[in-house]
Design a protein around this motif. Structure first.
Motif, short mmCIF file in Angstrom:
data_model
loop_
_atom_site.label_atom_id
_atom_site.label_comp_id
_atom_site.label_asym_id
_atom_site.label_seq_id
_atom_site.Cartn_x
_atom_site.Cartn_y
_atom_site.Cartn_z
N GLY A 40 41.00 49.92 29.14
CA GLY A 40 41.52 49.45 30.42
C GLY A 40 42.06 48.03 30.41
N PHE A 41 41.97 47.41 31.56
CA PHE A 41 42.63 46.12 31.79
C PHE A 41 41.70 45.12 32.46
CE2 PHE A 41 43.13 46.45 36.43
CZ PHE A 41 42.93 47.81 36.64
N HIS A 42 42.17 43.87 32.53
CA HIS A 42 41.53 42.81 33.31
C HIS A 42 42.45 42.46 34.46
CE1 HIS A 42 38.26 41.58 30.84
NE2 HIS A 42 38.98 41.23 29.80
N LEU A 43 41.89 41.94 35.52
CA LEU A 43 42.74 41.39 36.58
C LEU A 43 43.17 39.99 36.20
CD1 LEU A 43 41.05 42.13 40.01
CD2 LEU A 43 42.96 43.33 38.96
N PHE A 44 44.36 39.61 36.59
CA PHE A 44 44.82 38.24 36.38
C PHE A 44 43.90 37.29 37.16
CE2 PHE A 44 47.31 34.71 38.25
CZ PHE A 44 47.61 34.03 37.08
N ASP A 45 43.56 36.17 36.54
CA ASP A 45 42.70 35.18 37.20
C ASP A 45 43.55 34.32 38.14
OD1 ASP A 45 41.03 33.18 38.00
OD2 ASP A 45 40.50 32.49 35.99
N ALA A 46 43.46 34.61 39.44
CA ALA A 46 44.35 33.98 40.43
C ALA A 46 44.14 32.47 40.55
CB ALA A 46 44.17 34.66 41.78
N ARG A 47 43.04 31.96 40.02
CA ARG A 47 42.83 30.49 40.08
C ARG A 47 43.91 29.74 39.31
NH1 ARG A 47 36.69 30.69 38.32
NH2 ARG A 47 37.77 32.02 36.85
N LEU B 18 46.19 42.42 33.17
CA LEU B 18 46.26 41.78 31.86
C LEU B 18 45.44 42.60 30.86
CD1 LEU B 18 45.86 38.00 32.75
CD2 LEU B 18 47.92 39.18 32.03
N PRO B 19 45.79 42.47 29.57
CA PRO B 19 45.08 43.28 28.57
C PRO B 19 43.64 42.85 28.35
CG PRO B 19 46.68 41.81 27.53
CD PRO B 19 46.88 41.68 29.00
N ASN B 20 42.85 43.83 27.99
CA ASN B 20 41.46 43.65 27.62
C ASN B 20 41.45 43.43 26.11
OD1 ASN B 20 38.77 43.77 27.99
ND2 ASN B 20 38.77 45.81 28.90
N LYS B 21 41.37 42.18 25.69
CA LYS B 21 41.69 41.90 24.29
C LYS B 21 40.55 42.11 23.28
CE LYS B 21 45.40 38.65 25.19
NZ LYS B 21 45.80 37.26 25.24
#
Ligand SMILES: Cc1cc2nc3c(=O)[nH]c(=O)nc-3n(C[C@H](O)[C@H](O)[C@H](O)COP(=O)(O)OP(=O)(O)OC[C@H]3O[C@@H](n4cnc5c(N)ncnc54)[C@H](O)[C@@H]3O)c2cc1C
Ligand code: SF4
Ligand code: SF4
Lengths: 452, 93
Positions: free
Chosen positions: A211-218, A376-379
């Motif tokens: 799966g994926f990660h969410l973009f860190d909006a900070r 964003l990718p889960n690296k």
């Protein structure tokens, strides 16, 4: 609080090293793509082991409200699939487990080391009654609601979790024993004598569905996410709209008011070289339009404005879904948001470049702003391969050997990928790739085994 | 399997010698205080989050977080709504 690695913590006994177990296929990641792949392989008669790092399978999907464009209840679709994989006779699950090392010995022969983390709850006894959770005195932000509300140090991940049993978060435990005293099973299901287990697996092929990660909006500092409580992200809103939502209603975090003038800012962390992600995240336009429609249904008096650069409604029935949103009265403003300011009462002023009016700088007031963050990718998974390189693209998504002719096979023969591990996509496309990876896996196994 | 061990939390603590981190025990004390203050503030009748925050002298966003978490854990419940869109909360039961 510093979070310790599983090898640094103290246990009642020694870490258990288990004897080798053999499977046809290892599926890594129990989101919808991994579940589909495991089910298809299991139904074809392959012996599958599915490894999921969280205490429940399901990934993002079972945390969502509804799914675009059909507006089906996400957990109503996900939960039966989760139960099916859990009970499938050909599929074993290692839940709350992490793949630590993969070594390819030859075609159709991978050796895998998996760490199974202790839940400190006996899964054969726990009924998921929640008494331990009520008794526990520690409250910390619940990660499954992205911190909107709290959870206890012992908790049931979700009402629809599979398995629906408790898990102890050792990093936030004060060892008071209240959970064990409150547990009604005989003997209590809370079990602090549990230790981590190391599984050694010998598998013929692998599917990565991490799966994926969410973009860190900070990282978009002008929007003050994490600082202004009423600037939230889209996963917060999906949780607020879901039947398993953290609050009793849709409320804004600063003061519990029901919002009535909500803004969406699209493409936050996508198509943006300043944050190293030039790609479109593909689903943000549609999930924002979905949420806007759901808000209009739940809060009929609310105004919803979507600030967009352009709307990408490329899938089946997506354009109609978008037109429907406009007909419902959702306002769409073609504008790039420059910054957000906070008023004393928690309301927000959105400054935007009004593209359709010559790029004029305009401002508008809202009482809640939702950032439509990108994917964003889960690296991490690329690092577990020993002696072989799992190719990824410039952003970090797993790179298939041939984007057009072979989109689910990775640079390591016998290792396939599916779903958002390969790039941003929606649920139907993740399911399709889960099925495709299962088929390719079956073909690979019959080829290499036939040759032996 | 607990292998017949009773009071596993206590036994775990004895065997490993782990102590609860001070920051966590402080947090639990703080949570208990906040819980008491909120339930106390609601003794005279239901209140909105801004009203509770004002009475107990805590930031509105933190008050909102605890009130809504206590609603989730069935300690409080929403009672009615104001014209401005706020809910009034009361102690459950
Ligand atoms: C706000 C928002 C709204 C959305 N709304 C919609 C919608 O309405 N309709 C739609 O079609 N799509 C929607 N999506 C997209 C949808 O969530 C994805 O398409 C879908 O979840 C992808 O499934 P997946 O299995 O590829 O990944 P995931 O759901 O991310 O699952 C991956 C799983 O792998 C596990 N994992 C990760 N790393 C490891 C590891 N190293 N070892 C073991 N396990 C691991 C994770 O814990 C997780 O369970 C939305 C997404 C967002 C962010
Ligand atoms: S022992 Fe830990 S998990 Fe159990 S009630 Fe106490 S703090 Fe919570
Ligand atoms: S551990 Fe005990 S109290 Fe907690 S959910 Fe399971 S059965 Fe209920």
């Amino acid at each position: 609080m510093s979070v310790k690695s599983w090898y640094e913590r103290k246990y009642y006994g020694e870490i258990e090293d288990l004897p080798e177990e053999e499977y046809d296929v290892l599926v890594i990641g129990g989101g919808i793509a991994g579940i589909q792949a495991a089910l298809d392989l299991g139904d074809m008669g392959f012996k599958v082991v599915l490894v999921e790092k969280e205490p429940s399978i399901g990934g993002f999907m079972y945390k969502l409200s509804k799914t675009f464009p059909t507006m089906d209840c996400a957990s109503c679709i996900a939960t039966p699939r989760m139960a099916q994989v859990f009970h499938h006779p050909m599929i074993d699950l290692l839940i709350y487990s992490e793949v630590e090392e993969i070594e390819k010995k030859g075609e159709g022969d991978f050796r895998v080391k998996v760490l199974e983390k202790p839940r400190f709850v006996d899964s054969s006894r726990c009924t998921g009654c929640g008494q331990c959770e009520l008794a526990c005195p520690v409250i910390v932000p619940h990660e499954y609601d992205w911190g909107l509300a709290g959870r206890k140090a012992v908790y049931i991940p979700f009402d629809t979790a599979v398995p629906r049993i408790a898990v102890v978060d050792l990093d936030h435990c004060i060892y008071c024993g209240q959970c064990e005293r409150a547990c009604p099973t005989e003997p209590p299901s809370i079990d602090f004598t549990q230790v981590p287990k190391i599984h050694h697996l010998k598998v013929g092929a692998i599917i990565i569905a991490t799966g994926f990660h969410l973009f860190d909006a900070r990282l978009k500092e002008n929007y003050h996410f994490g600082e202004y409580p009423n600037v939230i992200h889209a996963m917060h809103m999906d949780r607020l709209l879901a039947p398993t939502r953290p609050y009793h209603a849709i409320l804004r975090p600063s003061d519990g008011k029901e919002p009535n003038n909500i803004a969406y800012i699209l493409c936050v962390g996508s198509r943006d070289k300043t944050v190293n992600n030039p790609n479109c995240s593909q689903i943000c336009c549609m999930y924002s339009i979905k949420q806007a429609q759901l808000i209009m249904g739940a809060l009929p008096l609310a105004d919803v404005t979507i600030y967009y650069i352009d709307i990408r409604a490329f899938g089946k029935a997506f354009e109609e879904f978008y037109q429907q949103a406009k007909d419902m009265g959702i306002m769409l403003v073609k504008g790039r948001v420059a910054k957000i300011e906070q008023k004393e009462n928690g309301d927000l002023i959105v400054w935007y470049e009004d593209i359709e009016n010559g790029g004029k700088l305009c401002k508008a007031e809202h009482d809640l702003v939702v950032l439509s963050v990108g994917l964003l990718p889960n690296k991490e998974i690329a690092n577990v391969f020993k002696g072989q390189k799992l190719e990824v693209d410039d952003v970090g998504w797993i790179k298939p050997v041939d984007e057009n002719a072979n989109p689910v096979e990775t640079s390591i023969r016998g290792v396939f990928a599916a779903g958002t591990a390969l790039g941003p996509k929606d649920i139907p496309d993740s399911v399709i790739e889960g099925g495709a990876a299962a088929m390719q896996c079956a073909a690979y196994l019959s080829e290499v085994r036939g040759r032996h | 399997m607990s292998g017949g061990v009773k009071n596993t939390v206590l036994e775990y603590r004895k065997k490993t010698g782990v102590e609860p981190p001070k920051e966590l025990t402080e947090l639990v004390k703080e949570i208990n205080k906040i819980k008491a203050k909120i339930t106390n503030a609601l003794k005279e009748g239901p209140k909105t989050i801004p009203e509770i925050a004002k009475e107990i002298g805590m930031k509105e966003s933190l008050t909102a977080w605890y009130v809504l978490t206590f609603v989730k854990y069935d300690l409080l419940e929403p009672e009615s709504q104001t014209d401005e869109g706020y809910y009034r909360y009361k102690v459950k039961g």
